[in-house]
Design a protein around this motif. Structure first.
Motif, PDB file in Angstrom:
ATOM      1  N   MET A   1      16.087 -39.211 119.451  1.00  0.00           N
ATOM      2  CA  MET A   1      16.921 -40.738 118.850  1.00  0.00           C
ATOM      3  C   MET A   1      15.105 -40.196 117.316  1.00  0.00           C
ATOM      4  O   MET A   1      14.606 -40.381 117.388  1.00  0.00           O
ATOM      5  N   ARG A   2      16.437 -40.859 116.268  1.00  0.00           N
ATOM      6  CA  ARG A   2      15.728 -40.785 114.939  1.00  0.00           C
ATOM      7  C   ARG A   2      16.226 -41.698 114.693  1.00  0.00           C
ATOM      8  O   ARG A   2      17.178 -42.460 114.152  1.00  0.00           O
ATOM      9  N   SER A   3      14.865 -42.718 113.465  1.00  0.00           N
ATOM     10  CA  SER A   3      15.183 -43.695 113.095  1.00  0.00           C
ATOM     11  C   SER A   3      14.401 -43.579 111.778  1.00  0.00           C
ATOM     12  O   SER A   3      13.949 -43.081 111.152  1.00  0.00           O
ATOM     13  N   ILE A   4      15.023 -44.417 110.821  1.00  0.00           N
ATOM     14  CA  ILE A   4      14.656 -45.220 109.373  1.00  0.00           C
ATOM     15  C   ILE A   4      15.228 -45.381 109.395  1.00  0.00           C
ATOM     16  O   ILE A   4      15.849 -46.768 110.085  1.00  0.00           O
ATOM     17  N   ILE A   5      14.712 -46.715 108.073  1.00  0.00           N
ATOM     18  CA  ILE A   5      15.166 -48.255 107.734  1.00  0.00           C
ATOM     19  C   ILE A   5      15.824 -48.063 106.528  1.00  0.00           C
ATOM     20  O   ILE A   5      15.530 -47.728 105.412  1.00  0.00           O
ATOM     21  N   LEU A   6      16.680 -48.749 105.944  1.00  0.00           N
ATOM     22  CA  LEU A   6      17.548 -49.390 105.091  1.00  0.00           C
ATOM     23  C   LEU A   6      16.961 -50.439 104.521  1.00  0.00           C
ATOM     24  O   LEU A   6      16.666 -51.329 104.941  1.00  0.00           O
ATOM     25  N   LEU A   7      16.244 -50.059 103.084  1.00  0.00           N
ATOM     26  CA  LEU A   7      16.063 -51.339 102.103  1.00  0.00           C
ATOM     27  C   LEU A   7      17.140 -51.820 101.191  1.00  0.00           C
ATOM     28  O   LEU A   7      16.976 -51.395 100.775  1.00  0.00           O
ATOM     29  N   SER A   8      17.927 -52.769 101.698  1.00  0.00           N
ATOM     30  CA  SER A   8      18.495 -53.410 101.045  1.00  0.00           C
ATOM     31  C   SER A   8      18.409 -54.605  99.827  1.00  0.00           C
ATOM     32  O   SER A   8      17.791 -55.680 100.838  1.00  0.00           O
ATOM     33  N   PRO A   9      19.102 -55.456  98.615  1.00  0.00           N
ATOM     34  CA  PRO A   9      18.547 -55.878  98.017  1.00  0.00           C
ATOM     35  C   PRO A   9      19.499 -57.160  98.890  1.00  0.00           C
ATOM     36  O   PRO A   9      19.570 -58.199  98.524  1.00  0.00           O
ATOM     37  N   ARG A  10      20.571 -56.705  99.849  1.00  0.00           N
ATOM     38  CA  ARG A  10      21.810 -57.895 100.010  1.00  0.00           C
ATOM     39  C   ARG A  10      20.842 -58.015 101.435  1.00  0.00           C
ATOM     40  O   ARG A  10      20.858 -57.695 102.745  1.00  0.00           O
ATOM     41  N   TYR A  59       4.137 -52.307 105.662  1.00  0.00           N
ATOM     42  CA  TYR A  59       3.967 -52.049 104.960  1.00  0.00           C
ATOM     43  C   TYR A  59       2.858 -52.357 104.238  1.00  0.00           C
ATOM     44  O   TYR A  59       3.016 -53.598 103.929  1.00  0.00           O
ATOM     45  N   GLU A  60       2.467 -51.499 103.138  1.00  0.00           N
ATOM     46  CA  GLU A  60       1.287 -51.329 102.326  1.00  0.00           C
ATOM     47  C   GLU A  60       2.039 -51.727 100.909  1.00  0.00           C
ATOM     48  O   GLU A  60       2.130 -51.408 100.237  1.00  0.00           O
ATOM     49  N   ASP A  61       1.882 -53.306 100.331  1.00  0.00           N
ATOM     50  CA  ASP A  61       2.059 -53.028  99.328  1.00  0.00           C
ATOM     51  C   ASP A  61       1.492 -52.769  98.039  1.00  0.00           C
ATOM     52  O   ASP A  61       2.619 -51.956  96.929  1.00  0.00           O
ATOM     53  N   ASP A  62       0.441 -52.305  98.240  1.00  0.00           N
ATOM     54  CA  ASP A  62      -0.368 -51.725  97.798  1.00  0.00           C
ATOM     55  C   ASP A  62      -0.209 -49.922  96.996  1.00  0.00           C
ATOM     56  O   ASP A  62      -0.212 -49.623  96.148  1.00  0.00           O
ATOM     57  N   ALA A  63       0.711 -50.001  97.925  1.00  0.00           N
ATOM     58  CA  ALA A  63       0.791 -48.130  98.021  1.00  0.00           C
ATOM     59  C   ALA A  63       2.663 -48.138  97.598  1.00  0.00           C
ATOM     60  O   ALA A  63       3.037 -46.935  98.081  1.00  0.00           O
ATOM     61  N   LEU A  64       3.273 -49.103  97.500  1.00  0.00           N
ATOM     62  CA  LEU A  64       4.967 -49.612  97.087  1.00  0.00           C
ATOM     63  C   LEU A  64       4.410 -49.808  95.472  1.00  0.00           C
ATOM     64  O   LEU A  64       4.108 -50.125  94.850  1.00  0.00           O
ATOM     65  N   ASP A  65       5.528 -48.760  94.985  1.00  0.00           N
ATOM     66  CA  ASP A  65       6.142 -49.310  93.589  1.00  0.00           C
ATOM     67  C   ASP A  65       7.278 -50.686  93.345  1.00  0.00           C
ATOM     68  O   ASP A  65       7.400 -50.446  92.178  1.00  0.00           O
ATOM     69  N   SER A  97      19.534 -49.583  96.835  1.00  0.00           N
ATOM     70  CA  SER A  97      18.879 -49.922  97.648  1.00  0.00           C
ATOM     71  C   SER A  97      18.010 -48.636  98.209  1.00  0.00           C
ATOM     72  O   SER A  97      18.442 -47.963  97.255  1.00  0.00           O
ATOM     73  N   LYS A  98      17.101 -48.449  99.473  1.00  0.00           N
ATOM     74  CA  LYS A  98      16.146 -47.655  99.370  1.00  0.00           C
ATOM     75  C   LYS A  98      16.201 -47.704 100.729  1.00  0.00           C
ATOM     76  O   LYS A  98      16.909 -47.852 101.495  1.00  0.00           O
ATOM     77  N   LEU A  99      15.722 -45.878 101.351  1.00  0.00           N
ATOM     78  CA  LEU A  99      15.894 -45.289 102.437  1.00  0.00           C
ATOM     79  C   LEU A  99      14.693 -44.479 102.918  1.00  0.00           C
ATOM     80  O   LEU A  99      13.649 -44.503 101.788  1.00  0.00           O
ATOM     81  N   ASP A 100      14.033 -45.786 103.234  1.00  0.00           N
ATOM     82  CA  ASP A 100      12.169 -44.943 104.498  1.00  0.00           C
ATOM     83  C   ASP A 100      12.692 -44.635 106.067  1.00  0.00           C
ATOM     84  O   ASP A 100      13.283 -44.627 106.699  1.00  0.00           O
ATOM     85  N   ASN A 101      12.340 -43.290 105.706  1.00  0.00           N
ATOM     86  CA  ASN A 101      12.582 -41.471 106.333  1.00  0.00           C
ATOM     87  C   ASN A 101      11.538 -42.117 107.038  1.00  0.00           C
ATOM     88  O   ASN A 101      11.440 -41.040 108.805  1.00  0.00           O
ATOM     89  N   ASP A 102      10.356 -43.230 107.752  1.00  0.00           N
ATOM     90  CA  ASP A 102       9.997 -43.354 108.756  1.00  0.00           C
ATOM     91  C   ASP A 102       8.601 -41.876 108.697  1.00  0.00           C
ATOM     92  O   ASP A 102       7.946 -42.179 109.815  1.00  0.00           O
ATOM     93  N   PHE A 103       8.417 -41.253 107.279  1.00  0.00           N
ATOM     94  CA  PHE A 103       7.600 -40.293 107.441  1.00  0.00           C
ATOM     95  C   PHE A 103       6.789 -40.473 106.503  1.00  0.00           C
ATOM     96  O   PHE A 103       6.803 -39.738 106.273  1.00  0.00           O
ATOM     97  N   GLY A 104       6.818 -41.021 105.678  1.00  0.00           N
ATOM     98  CA  GLY A 104       5.850 -42.078 104.282  1.00  0.00           C
ATOM     99  C   GLY A 104       7.142 -41.601 103.149  1.00  0.00           C
ATOM    100  O   GLY A 104       6.327 -41.650 101.814  1.00  0.00           O
ATOM    101  N   TRP A 105       8.247 -41.424 103.490  1.00  0.00           N
ATOM    102  CA  TRP A 105       9.469 -41.074 102.204  1.00  0.00           C
ATOM    103  C   TRP A 105      10.009 -42.179 101.970  1.00  0.00           C
ATOM    104  O   TRP A 105      11.003 -42.350 102.569  1.00  0.00           O
ATOM    105  N   ALA A 107      12.155 -43.758  98.746  1.00  0.00           N
ATOM    106  CA  ALA A 107      13.345 -43.334  97.382  1.00  0.00           C
ATOM    107  C   ALA A 107      14.612 -44.080  97.202  1.00  0.00           C
ATOM    108  O   ALA A 107      15.552 -44.924  98.784  1.00  0.00           O
ATOM    109  N   ASP A 108      15.768 -44.200  96.140  1.00  0.00           N
ATOM    110  CA  ASP A 108      16.449 -44.699  96.435  1.00  0.00           C
ATOM    111  C   ASP A 108      17.844 -44.010  96.911  1.00  0.00           C
ATOM    112  O   ASP A 108      17.606 -42.402  97.450  1.00  0.00           O
TER     113      ASP A 108
END
Length: 122
Positions: A1-10, A59-65, A97-105, A107-108
């Protein structure tokens, strides 16, 4: 099973996804509270939605832009990597929207889904 996270403004991104996938030849239903399921012959995919509050702590807020609290978080788990790629490449996510690949990446979403490197673990 592969997991990622969608970060959406909606706050209702799951409804937007249902609208896009309900008429395709896939099973697309909310099968339990807070979980959308898509199934095809390739595999299945779960999208969790609802309260993001507990997830913000990951998520560490200081590590995010960007400000993580400007987004709603949608964990996506998929049984088949090719189906996950198909889903991401054939879904119109909300602008910004952004995607988090659960391995530290993180991006848009529109930029990253065409990059196969996103789907490889670090």
């Amino acid at each position: 099973m592969r997991s990622i996270i969608l970060l959406s403004p909606r706050s209702d991104e799951e409804k937007h996804i249902i609208d896009q996938w309900k008429d395709r030849s896939v099973y697309c239903r909310v099968v339990s509270e807070g979980r959308l399921t898509l199934k095809t012959e390739k595999g299945h995919l779960f999208i969790d939605f609802g309260d993001s509050e507990d997830m913000y702590a990951e998520y560490e807020d200081d590590a995010l832009d960007f400000n993580i609290r400007d987004y709603y978080l949608y964990p996506i788990s998929c049984s088949d990597l090719d189906f996950l790629k198909d889903f991401l490449r054939n879904t119109d996510f909300a602008e910004g929207s952004k995607l988090d690949n659960d391995f530290g990446w993180i991006a848009d979403a529109k930029e990253i889904i065409s990059n196969d490197e996103f789907f490889k673990p670090c």
